[in-house]
Design a protein around this motif. Structure first.
Motif, mmCIF file in Angstrom:
data_model
loop_
_atom_site.group_PDB
_atom_site.id
_atom_site.type_symbol
_atom_site.label_atom_id
_atom_site.label_comp_id
_atom_site.label_asym_id
_atom_site.label_seq_id
_atom_site.Cartn_x
_atom_site.Cartn_y
_atom_site.Cartn_z
ATOM 1 N N VAL A 118 0.879 -1.167 0.000
ATOM 2 C CA VAL A 118 0.000 0.000 0.000
ATOM 3 C C VAL A 118 0.918 1.218 0.000
ATOM 4 O O VAL A 118 1.699 1.394 0.934
ATOM 5 C CB VAL A 118 -0.914 0.015 1.237
ATOM 6 C CG1 VAL A 118 -1.809 1.232 1.229
ATOM 7 C CG2 VAL A 118 -1.729 -1.271 1.313
ATOM 8 N N SER A 119 0.810 2.031 -1.049
ATOM 9 C CA SER A 119 1.765 3.125 -1.270
ATOM 10 C C SER A 119 3.152 2.519 -1.300
ATOM 11 O O SER A 119 3.454 1.767 -2.206
ATOM 12 C CB SER A 119 1.627 4.215 -0.220
ATOM 13 O OG SER A 119 0.357 4.814 -0.305
ATOM 14 N N THR A 120 3.976 2.777 -0.301
ATOM 15 C CA THR A 120 5.321 2.201 -0.291
ATOM 16 C C THR A 120 5.518 1.236 0.871
ATOM 17 O O THR A 120 6.612 0.728 1.061
ATOM 18 C CB THR A 120 6.383 3.314 -0.199
ATOM 19 O OG1 THR A 120 6.152 4.071 0.993
ATOM 20 C CG2 THR A 120 6.330 4.224 -1.412
ATOM 21 N N LYS A 121 4.474 0.969 1.635
ATOM 22 C CA LYS A 121 4.593 0.089 2.792
ATOM 23 C C LYS A 121 4.029 -1.297 2.469
ATOM 24 O O LYS A 121 2.909 -1.427 1.982
ATOM 25 C CB LYS A 121 3.844 0.670 3.994
ATOM 26 C CG LYS A 121 3.978 -0.180 5.236
ATOM 27 C CD LYS A 121 3.576 0.587 6.462
ATOM 28 C CE LYS A 121 3.528 -0.268 7.692
ATOM 29 N NZ LYS A 121 4.745 -0.810 8.157
ATOM 30 N N ALA A 122 4.828 -2.314 2.743
ATOM 31 C CA ALA A 122 4.429 -3.699 2.490
ATOM 32 C C ALA A 122 3.826 -4.307 3.752
ATOM 33 O O ALA A 122 4.395 -4.196 4.841
ATOM 34 C CB ALA A 122 5.623 -4.519 2.034
#
Length: 80
Positions: free
Chosen positions: A62-66
């Motif tokens: 999600v966005s840049t967070k896994a």
């Protein structure tokens, strides 16, 4: 039908859907009632003796967070 058999069939259905949608935009609904919208990553892992298998976790970015999610915590996966 035992609970274990139902769980195994359910988990297999979630795995099959994750394989189909690997690399695409998805909405993953969790059994907690929350949802993650992002890119699904569900790839083969290395097993013993050079074997490959699909693990019991998937990753939604999600966005840049896994976020790593156990398959038994997934209520549904759909294209997003």
């Amino acid at each position: 039908m035992t609970t274990t058999m139902m769980f195994d069939e359910y988990t297999q259905a979630i795995k099959n859907r994750a394989v189909e949608l690997n690399g695409t935009a998805v909405v993953v609904e969790l059994t907690s009632g929350k949802a993650l919208t992002g890119t699904l990553s569900y790839a083969l892992a290395d097993g013993p003796q050079s074997s490959k298998y699909y693990p019991n976790v998937l990753t939604v970015t999600v966005s840049t967070k896994a976020y790593t999610v156990r398959l038994d915590a997934v209520a549904a996966i759909g294209q997003g």
